[in-house]
Design a protein around this motif. Structure first.
Motif, PDB file in Angstrom:
ATOM      1  N   ILE A 111       0.812  -1.218   0.000  1.00 17.75           N
ATOM      2  CA  ILE A 111       0.000   0.000   0.000  1.00 17.75           C
ATOM      3  C   ILE A 111       0.847   1.270   0.000  1.00 17.75           C
ATOM      4  O   ILE A 111       0.303   2.362   0.173  1.00 17.75           O
ATOM      5  CB  ILE A 111      -0.977   0.024   1.203  1.00 17.75           C
ATOM      6  N   SER A 123      -0.431   3.599  -2.500  1.00 16.48           N
ATOM      7  CA  SER A 123      -1.738   4.120  -2.072  1.00 16.48           C
ATOM      8  C   SER A 123      -1.575   5.170  -0.979  1.00 16.48           C
ATOM      9  O   SER A 123      -2.296   6.174  -0.956  1.00 16.48           O
ATOM     10  CB  SER A 123      -2.617   2.972  -1.561  1.00 16.48           C
ATOM     11  N   GLY A 179      -5.847  -2.884   2.740  1.00 19.61           N
ATOM     12  CA  GLY A 179      -5.474  -1.635   2.087  1.00 19.61           C
ATOM     13  C   GLY A 179      -6.212  -1.387   0.799  1.00 19.61           C
ATOM     14  O   GLY A 179      -6.347  -0.233   0.362  1.00 19.61           O
ATOM     15  N   ASN A 180      -6.712  -2.455   0.163  1.00 25.14           N
ATOM     16  CA  ASN A 180      -7.483  -2.269  -1.059  1.00 25.14           C
ATOM     17  C   ASN A 180      -8.811  -1.576  -0.768  1.00 25.14           C
ATOM     18  O   ASN A 180      -9.401  -0.934  -1.649  1.00 25.14           O
ATOM     19  CB  ASN A 180      -7.730  -3.623  -1.729  1.00 25.14           C
ATOM     20  N   TRP A 229      -6.403   2.669   2.727  1.00 27.54           N
ATOM     21  CA  TRP A 229      -5.027   2.498   3.182  1.00 27.54           C
ATOM     22  C   TRP A 229      -4.896   2.557   4.690  1.00 27.54           C
ATOM     23  O   TRP A 229      -3.914   2.070   5.262  1.00 27.54           O
ATOM     24  CB  TRP A 229      -4.101   3.528   2.528  1.00 27.54           C
ATOM     25  N   PRO A 256      -2.559  -3.002  -5.106  1.00 23.87           N
ATOM     26  CA  PRO A 256      -2.287  -3.608  -3.792  1.00 23.87           C
ATOM     27  C   PRO A 256      -2.444  -5.122  -3.777  1.00 23.87           C
ATOM     28  O   PRO A 256      -1.644  -5.826  -3.166  1.00 23.87           O
ATOM     29  CB  PRO A 256      -3.312  -2.923  -2.876  1.00 23.87           C
TER      30      PRO A 256
END
Length: 397
Positions: free
Chosen positions: A28, A31, A153-154, A157, A232
């Motif tokens: 991540i 992200s 995290g998808n 984050w 991710p």
């Protein structure tokens, strides 16, 4: 290795989560950079602050645990991780996140350095079984960290940080319930004892070699996600496979290789192969880079096991003191690599950081070769074919 008291399993389980926290942010990182409007160099400070504090904290872990006991030290470390991991999830700037990761690093240092000594002290089957259990926790944590980071995290984050806080809170409860306070050492450890322990030529050599190895290790861990530039989920999958190889080679392959060839031959060769793998990673195609990233886990797994045994067995210093001195040196490289790799890429190109990391691994191998006499345990003169896993002694030609 499997027939262990509940206290050992509780500590090892918490150790899995502690090591998960290292690779949790891997998939991540892009992200986080996007969410906080940060550059790769700024986001890489998440590793730098974490490991820099961890390195300095190694000097106080023995001081603390020898005064309040291993159990209380573990619980204090876990409590700090719970608090700072949760705070990290609330960050509104990269500066806040870096600061909270530093606090997280302090808690992790107290826990990780003490957990090895606690597992060794409470485990059944001798030191070798305890070290393998610890390395299993390390490998499983390193494998699951990126996967958990990718899944949570998808969604957002921030969620991996909150997830870590929850898991560490569970570890806190487990250790509270199952681990009894172990006897305190007869002699209290001073802050300077780990530094004094490095006066032993063998331990100093192991720490110096591990310093350069760790630079290579954490170039892979902290910089590769930016180079692969994957989602991710995909990045988490790559590092999950990487972590599985790390676990398999650290727990299953390393002991057999050491028995057959000797620890120092295994270590020196593995560092050279890691160096070659890093060059391939840096200069190959995208698919080649993915494969080389995963394969690096095998060499990292071998190195982790041998270096841990060297640190604990090469000198006559108490294990917690030797471990603290060794970790004090090597974690500085873990702090430097995530910061320097993006800088080097900015000054040159994306390939050069991996070339530098490969050269660092070669330097680590060179130290093993040049200092092989100091790295041989004085108490053992056995040939590798007669080695047993009942001791953490180190053998060399």
């Amino acid at each position: 290795m499997l027939k262990q008291p509940r206290a050992v399993w509780a500590t090892a389980g918490a150790a899995v989560v502690a090591f998960m926290g290292i690779g949790l942010v891997d998939p991540i990182l892009p992200s986080i950079a996007k969410g906080l409007n940060a550059t790769p160099s700024q986001v890489s400070l998440l590793f730098t602050s974490y490991f820099l504090i961890t390195a300095f904290a190694m000097l106080i872990t023995g001081f603390v645990s020898s005064r309040i006991g291993g159990r209380k030290t573990l619980l204090a470390g876990l409590a700090l991780v719970v608090v700072f991991a949760a705070l990290a999830g609330t960050s509104h700037s990269v500066g806040e996140l870096v600061g909270f990761r530093a606090g997280w690093g302090l808690g992790n240092a107290l826990f990780v350095s003490t957990s090895l000594a606690v597992i060794v002290g409470a485990a059944a089957g001798g030191s070798a079984a305890a070290i393998l259990l610890y390395e299993s926790a390390l490998g499983l944590g390193m494998a699951c960290g990126p996967l958990v980071g990718a899944i949570l995290g998808n969604l957002k984050w921030r969620y991996p940080f909150f997830g870590t806080a929850v898991l560490m809170a569970i570890g806190f409860v487990a250790i509270t319930c199952f681990l009894k306070e172990q006897p305190k050492p007869a002699r209290k450890t001073s802050v300077l004892d780990p530094i004094r322990a490095l006066g032993h030529g063998g331990l100093a050599s192991a720490a110096a070699s591990a310093f350069f190895y760790n630079y290579a290790f954490f170039t892979v861990l902290a910089f590769t996600p930016f180079v692969l530039d994957m989602s991710p989920y995909r990045s988490g999958g790559v590092f999950f496979a990487w972590g599985l190889l790390l676990a398999v080679f650290s727990v299953l392959v390393a002991p057999r290789a050491q028995e057959r060839f000797g620890s120092l031959k295994v270590l020196g060769t593995s560092l050279v192969l890691l160096a070659l793998d890093l060059v391939v990673l840096g200069y190959g195609s995208h698919t080649t880079a993915v494969v080389a990233t995963i394969v690096s886990g095998a060499f990292i797994g071998l190195n982790n096991t041998v270096f841990t045994e060297l640190a604990l067995g090469v000198s006559d210093a108490p294990r917690p003191v030797a471990s603290a001195g060794y970790n004090f040196v090597r974690w500085f490289a873990a702090a430097a690599a995530p910061y320097l790799a993006p800088k080097i890429a900015g000054w040159t190109n994306l390939h050069v950081p991996f070339l530098v990391a490969g050269l660092a691994a070669l330097v680590g191998s060179g130290i093993v070769v040049v200092r092989r006499r100091q790295l041989r345990h004085d108490a053992e003169e056995l040939e590798p074919a007669h080695a047993t896993r009942d001791s953490v002694a180190v053998f060399a030609d």
